[in-house]
Enzyme design. Structure first.
Site, short mmCIF file in Angstrom:
data_model
loop_
_atom_site.label_atom_id
_atom_site.label_comp_id
_atom_site.label_asym_id
_atom_site.label_seq_id
_atom_site.Cartn_x
_atom_site.Cartn_y
_atom_site.Cartn_z
N ASP A 135 0.80 -1.18 0.10
CA ASP A 135 0.16 -0.01 -0.16
C ASP A 135 0.93 1.37 0.04
OD1 ASP A 135 -2.43 1.16 -0.23
OD2 ASP A 135 -2.76 1.19 2.12
N LYS A 137 1.83 4.58 -1.05
CA LYS A 137 1.46 5.68 -1.78
C LYS A 137 1.56 7.21 -1.04
CE LYS A 137 -2.75 4.79 1.14
NZ LYS A 137 -4.35 4.54 1.01
N ASN A 140 1.03 7.41 2.43
CA ASN A 140 1.66 6.21 3.65
C ASN A 140 3.37 6.86 3.79
OD1 ASN A 140 -0.49 5.20 4.47
ND2 ASN A 140 -0.36 3.55 2.87
N ASP A 153 2.29 2.62 7.93
CA ASP A 153 1.35 1.98 7.55
C ASP A 153 1.58 0.40 6.86
OD1 ASP A 153 -1.38 1.00 7.19
OD2 ASP A 153 -2.18 2.72 6.22
N THR A 172 -4.30 0.08 -2.55
CA THR A 172 -5.22 1.19 -2.92
C THR A 172 -5.13 1.00 -4.50
OG1 THR A 172 -4.70 2.61 -1.03
CG2 THR A 172 -5.51 3.67 -3.03
#
Length: 186
Positions: A135, A137, A140, A153, A172
């Site tokens: 994840d 992104k 994060n 995260d 995501t």
């Protein structure tokens, strides 16, 4: 808990101070669950990502990669039955907020950020049993006042199996690798 920082599905994050023999030692972030009456087993389940990150930091020999991850100091269950985790406090912003504020980054800044993210990811991938974040992104990625980035995260993190891939699809969708969005394991 000295200052409210943010809130998510699990609970809230507060800035606080870690005390050592009653003397403030350092600023920390404390993530506290919304739910009360949590058992140790449930806390271990809720904080699986914290255990994964703490173990990864312990296994990681690359000091640069370690510096690109948020450090975990403690976890437990408070007197009111709320689970909590104490971690490094990063004063700054997220990469997402920085990009929203400034519009876009210059080439040199984008290259510095990319290098720092790659250092963190390389450290995770070079562990004895490699980890994939799943994840990654801008939300994060934290940017500290020292301008250093830290990946956060680890809720969707997975260990690679012996064949070099992780089961399932997670993350995501707008930030997933194309092969992941086609439901192929990473």
């Amino acid at each position: 808990l000295t200052e409210y920082v943010a809130e998510g599905h699990f609970g809230a994050v507060f800035r606080s101070e870690q005390l050592f023999l009653g003397t403030p030692l350092r600023r920390v972030a404390v993530k506290v669950s919304k739910r009360k009456g949590i058992s140790i087993d449930k806390a271990q389940e809720l904080f699986a990502d914290v255990f994964t990150l703490a173990q990864a930091l312990d296994e990681m020999g690359d000091a640069v990669a370690r510096s690109r991850l948020v450090h975990i100091y403690d976890a437990g269950i408070g007197e009111d039955g709320r689970a909590f985790v104490v971690m490094e406090y990063i004063e700054g912003t997220t990469l997402a907020a920085e990009l929203e504020k400034s519009g876009r980054a210059g080439v040199q800044q984008a290259l510095r950020w990319t290098r720092q993210i790659a250092e963190a990811v390389a450290g995770l991938h070079e562990l004895p049993t490699p980890l994939v974040h799943r994840d990654l992104k801008p939300d994060n990625i934290l940017i500290g006042r020292d301008h250093a980035l830290r990946v956060v995260d680890f809720g969707l993190t997975a260990r690679l199996n012996g064949l070099g891939w992780a089961h399932g699809v997670a993350g995501t969708s707008t930030y997933m690798a194309p092969e992941t969005t086609r439901a192929r394991s990473v």
